[in-house]
Design a protein around this motif. Structure first.
Motif, PDB file in Angstrom:
ATOM      1  N   UNK A 229      27.203  41.838  -1.421  1.00 37.24           N
ATOM      2  CA  UNK A 229      26.694  41.696  -0.056  1.00 37.24           C
ATOM      3  C   UNK A 229      26.738  40.239   0.395  1.00 37.24           C
ATOM      4  N   UNK A 230      26.444  39.313  -0.524  1.00 40.41           N
ATOM      5  CA  UNK A 230      26.507  37.887  -0.183  1.00 40.41           C
ATOM      6  C   UNK A 230      27.929  37.481   0.168  1.00 40.41           C
ATOM      7  N   UNK A 231      28.889  37.959  -0.647  1.00 38.48           N
ATOM      8  CA  UNK A 231      30.289  37.613  -0.402  1.00 38.48           C
ATOM      9  C   UNK A 231      30.766  38.189   0.927  1.00 38.48           C
ATOM     10  N   UNK A 232      30.442  39.458   1.176  1.00 35.51           N
ATOM     11  CA  UNK A 232      30.884  40.093   2.412  1.00 35.51           C
ATOM     12  C   UNK A 232      30.224  39.449   3.632  1.00 35.51           C
ATOM     13  N   UNK A 233      28.930  39.134   3.495  1.00 33.22           N
ATOM     14  CA  UNK A 233      28.219  38.497   4.610  1.00 33.22           C
ATOM     15  C   UNK A 233      28.828  37.150   4.967  1.00 33.22           C
ATOM     16  N   UNK A 234      28.998  36.292   3.967  1.00 31.87           N
ATOM     17  CA  UNK A 234      29.530  34.957   4.244  1.00 31.87           C
ATOM     18  C   UNK A 234      30.987  35.005   4.671  1.00 31.87           C
ATOM     19  N   UNK A 235      31.737  35.937   4.100  1.00 32.71           N
ATOM     20  CA  UNK A 235      33.145  36.066   4.500  1.00 32.71           C
ATOM     21  C   UNK A 235      33.243  36.513   5.956  1.00 32.71           C
ATOM     22  N   UNK A 236      32.382  37.449   6.346  1.00 33.02           N
ATOM     23  CA  UNK A 236      32.415  37.916   7.737  1.00 33.02           C
ATOM     24  C   UNK A 236      32.016  36.800   8.689  1.00 33.02           C
ATOM     25  N   UNK A 237      31.068  35.967   8.258  1.00 33.38           N
ATOM     26  CA  UNK A 237      30.652  34.836   9.098  1.00 33.38           C
ATOM     27  C   UNK A 237      31.829  33.909   9.363  1.00 33.38           C
ATOM     28  N   UNK A 238      32.586  33.601   8.301  1.00 31.24           N
ATOM     29  CA  UNK A 238      33.733  32.703   8.448  1.00 31.24           C
ATOM     30  C   UNK A 238      34.820  33.362   9.298  1.00 31.24           C
ATOM     31  N   UNK A 239      35.063  34.673   9.085  1.00 34.09           N
ATOM     32  CA  UNK A 239      36.099  35.358   9.856  1.00 34.09           C
ATOM     33  C   UNK A 239      35.739  35.406  11.348  1.00 34.09           C
ATOM     34  N   UNK A 240      34.465  35.682  11.647  1.00 37.24           N
ATOM     35  CA  UNK A 240      34.031  35.710  13.050  1.00 37.24           C
ATOM     36  C   UNK A 240      34.143  34.317  13.660  1.00 37.24           C
ATOM     37  N   UNK A 241      33.800  33.285  12.866  1.00 36.55           N
ATOM     38  CA  UNK A 241      33.899  31.906  13.370  1.00 36.55           C
ATOM     39  C   UNK A 241      35.350  31.522  13.621  1.00 36.55           C
ATOM     40  N   UNK A 242      36.237  31.919  12.683  1.00 37.43           N
ATOM     41  CA  UNK A 242      37.664  31.617  12.871  1.00 37.43           C
ATOM     42  C   UNK A 242      38.201  32.345  14.098  1.00 37.43           C
ATOM     43  N   UNK A 243      37.775  33.594  14.301  1.00 38.05           N
ATOM     44  CA  UNK A 243      38.201  34.340  15.476  1.00 38.05           C
ATOM     45  C   UNK A 243      37.679  33.691  16.754  1.00 38.05           C
ATOM     46  N   UNK A 244      36.489  33.060  16.666  1.00 41.08           N
ATOM     47  CA  UNK A 244      35.908  32.386  17.831  1.00 41.08           C
ATOM     48  C   UNK A 244      36.692  31.148  18.224  1.00 41.08           C
ATOM     49  N   UNK A 245      37.510  30.627  17.290  1.00 44.46           N
ATOM     50  CA  UNK A 245      38.310  29.445  17.580  1.00 44.46           C
ATOM     51  C   UNK A 245      39.607  29.805  18.300  1.00 44.46           C
TER      52      UNK A 245
END
Length: 693
Positions: free
Chosen positions: A672-688
């Motif tokens: 869950x930690x890996x998926x949570x942090x990975x999703x955070x980075x993916x959403x942030x990258x998509x926001x760029x």
């Protein structure tokens, strides 16, 4: 310079300069030279490989010839282009990002477990310390949650999970820092001072117009009302009210007189100053703007602030949910699954990145936005108020005729007098007069004493001891009481009504009327229609022109309402009335007379080649070549709000699902930690990513 064409297609080529790699300065120099060629539409220079990708229109041989004759040492590049470049910043962050990833996975493969454990515990001190500091300040915010998750992982001897949490937090912090600095840098560069010519006062006390690059330390420069102060210096003559909003964020002007210090980039709102130059080079203006942006709350939109506030408010609930789950299940693993997943990091990271990326994207379309909250205001806006001259009409009106009303002066004499008065003031009509005189080589010497500028009306001065005025009908005939010479009434009545008129009078008598063609922008009607499709429900035009002229333009453009013969205070009052009625108002203008309304509106948009004070006061600046940039700005703003809301739904939905799966025992805390942090980075990258694709 020697180069090789590595790949080529129609209108595009990739070239390699014959060198191993470029320095940052060389890459920026080549980029500047190629980018400023009239046929080049896009260029990107890669310093590591010494390559350049060029997209162009027109003759291919012109591009080849440009590269063949290019030499670094001969290129005339402004110092600020090099000193404010973001190339080194981008490269350093790319290297740091790669270094973090290589180090994290490399040590897992090559480093013994005991050493990795010691390093993980050592790194945790930073995050645990931040959490304790937050608690010490009686706050339960995101650092407390991060510190708790890392601490629980260490206590349960799950060192791999603790290391992964800190790695992903570090990557997120680096991405946020990188995006923030780059966006702020791009914004500051677009806001940086760009003054090409200034009025130099000679030892004989004459004013001459010279290139800004010719000014030396100790020179005296004259800054007229409505103009930007080009250099840091000390006032040696005159009194003025100076707007320092670009540096301090405070829109209330301050009084400046003999002995006071003034700063480059501030604007003279009223009066006139003679400034002794103290500094001419460097990037002080750039640094000051960066500082202002970093410290200013303007950078944050309301949604950003709400997201951060909501993220912090969720922390106690997350901690409470973790404790409750443990009390009910007595299962540390299930409790950890909640602790390892939170909404806060993603909310606090993705929202600012979205806004800063939108500001950067707007700059690609030649739109300068001074803060995230103005994009949100554009998205919410339902009313647009347009100034007419230089906004809905073309930015470069032209003189088509000079009608004289006296036998004492020729048409060229009158044009020369008019140009000498108008050259001091930033307005499209004034520029038309000056350009017409310059084409006839009439701009040789000053003919008048000190000029007096009456906002939205005209100019008064003295020529050979005689009072001379130029401006609108209201100013010349009603305020000044001038009259048409005897026997010239019929000529006056036969003036073509489809032109704009500037009236010139000497000693109370009309001497000439300058007829100026100010054609409608060809895209104006389509822009108004597009804005209505984008969500604008009311489009208004306001102008100081006559009722007849205004009605013709309004009919062609398709505005909902128009107002003629208005003064600056009338525009501002209208904006205030619309706001009081609950409407969100955008004001668009280019002149000194538009400044009060630009300040009063929810969002003020200035045209880039208009008066400097308008650009300084405005929240957003668009290019002068194409009004479609306003439509683009509206679509970027609308898309930004949709992205922020979409990010919010994705973050809440995905992380809620992870918590449910963790409590149900389907996913362990590490996953869950890996998926949570990975999703955070993916959403942030998509926001760029760019909003308009």
């Amino acid at each position: 310079m020697k180069f090789t064409i590595k790949h080529e297609s129609r209108g595009r080529m990739r070239v390699h300069m014959e060198q191993y790699r470029m320095s940052y300065e060389q890459a920026d120099t080549l980029l500047y030279v190629i980018h400023n060629h009239k046929n080049v539409t896009f260029v990107k220079v890669y310093d590591r490989t010494a390559d350049a990708v060029i997209e162009y229109v027109g003759d291919r041989e012109e591009i080849i010839d440009l590269l063949r004759h290019f030499h670094y040492e001969d290129a005339d590049v402004p110092k600020t282009v090099i000193s404010t470049s973001s190339r080194q910043l981008n490269n350093s962050y790319q290297e740091r990002m790669v270094g973090k990833i290589v180090w994290h996975y490399g040590k897992k493969l090559l480093m013994p477990v005991p050493i990795r454990t010691v390093l993980t515990i050592g790194r945790s001190v930073k995050y645990i310390g931040m959490g304790l500091k937050c608690l010490f300040n009686r706050k339960i915010e995101v650092p407390v949650l991060d510190a708790t998750a890392i601490s629980v992982s260490l206590i349960t001897r799950d060192f791999d999970t603790a290391g992964s949490i800190m790695f992903l937090l570090g990557i997120g912090e680096l991405l946020e820092e990188w995006t923030h600095k780059k966006s702020v840098g791009d914004l500051a560069r677009s806001m940086s001072l760009n003054v090409s010519k200034v009025w130099l006062k000679t030892p004989e006390d004459q004013e001459i117009l010279v290139e800004a690059s010719e000014i030396q330390k100790g020179d005296r420069v004259v800054v007229h009302m409505g103009n930007v102060i080009p250099f840091d210096g000390e006032v040696v003559d005159g009194e003025a009210m100076v707007n320092q909003a670009s540096l301090t964020g405070e829109s209330v002007p301050v009084a400046r007189s003999f002995g006071n210090t003034v700063f480059a980039g501030t604007v003279v709102e009223e009066g006139e100053l003679t400034v002794k130059v103290k500094a001419i080079g460097g990037n002080n203006r750039f640094d000051q703007i960066v500082t202002m942006i970093e410290e200013s709350e303007k950078l944050k939109s309301d949604l950003e602030g709400k997201a951060e506030h909501y993220a912090d408010k969720l922390v106690p609930w997350t901690l409470g949910g973790t404790a409750l789950t443990y009390l009910l299940t007595r299962n540390v693993t299930k409790a950890m699954s909640i602790l390892m997943v939170d909404f806060c990091c993603a909310l606090k990271l993705a929202m600012p990145i979205s806004v800063l990326s939108a500001i950067r994207e707007a700059s690609l379309y030649n739109v300068t936005v001074k803060g995230g909250k103005f994009l949100e205001a554009v998205a919410d806006a339902d009313t647009i108020v347009f100034d007419k001259t230089g906004t809905l009409t073309k930015a470069r009106p032209t003189v088509v005729d000079v009608v004289t009303f006296t036998d004492d002066y020729t048409a060229d004499d009158m044009l020369k007098v008019a140009a000498c008065l108008e050259e001091h003031f930033p307005h499209s009509m004034a520029k038309a007069v000056v350009d017409a005189a310059a084409r006839k080589n009439l701009m040789h010497e000053e003919m008048h004493t000190k000029v007096e500028y009456i906002v939205a009306h005209g100019i008064a001065t003295s020529i050979d001891g005689k009072r001379a005025v130029i401006g609108s009908y209201h100013f010349v005939f009603e305020d000044e009481g001038c009259v048409v010479p005897p026997g010239k009434q019929q000529l006056f009545e036969e003036l073509p009504l489809y032109y704009s008129h500037l009236y010139l009078a000497i000693e109370g008598r009309l001497t000439a009327v300058i007829c100026i063609e100010d054609p409608l922008r060809p895209e104006a009607s389509a822009v108004v229609n597009s804005l209505k499709k984008a969500g604008i429900t009311k489009v208004v035009m306001m102008t100081g022109d006559s009722e007849r002229t205004a009605s013709v333009i309004a009919g062609k453009v398709g505005v909902d309402e128009y107002y003629a013969e208005v003064l600056p205070e009338d525009k501002a009052s209208f904006v205030e009335q619309e706001k009081a009625a609950g409407r969100k108002v955008i004001m668009i203008g280019d002149g000194i007379n538009d400044s009060p309304a630009l300040s009063a509106a929810n969002v003020g948009i200035a045209i880039s080649d208009g008066a400097e004070i308008a650009r300084e006061i405005a929240d957003i600046t668009v290019g002068s070549d194409d009004l479609y940039q306003i439509v683009t700005l509206k679509y970027i703003s609308n898309a930004l709000m949709k992205r922020i809301k979409k990010n919010y739904r994705q973050i809440v939905g995905f992380n809620s699902g992870l918590i449910a799966l963790g409590v149900a025992g389907v996913l362990p805390p590490t996953t869950t930690a890996l998926l949570h942090n990975s999703s955070t980075i993916l959403i942030s990258l998509n926001s760029m990513k760019n909003l308009l694709e």
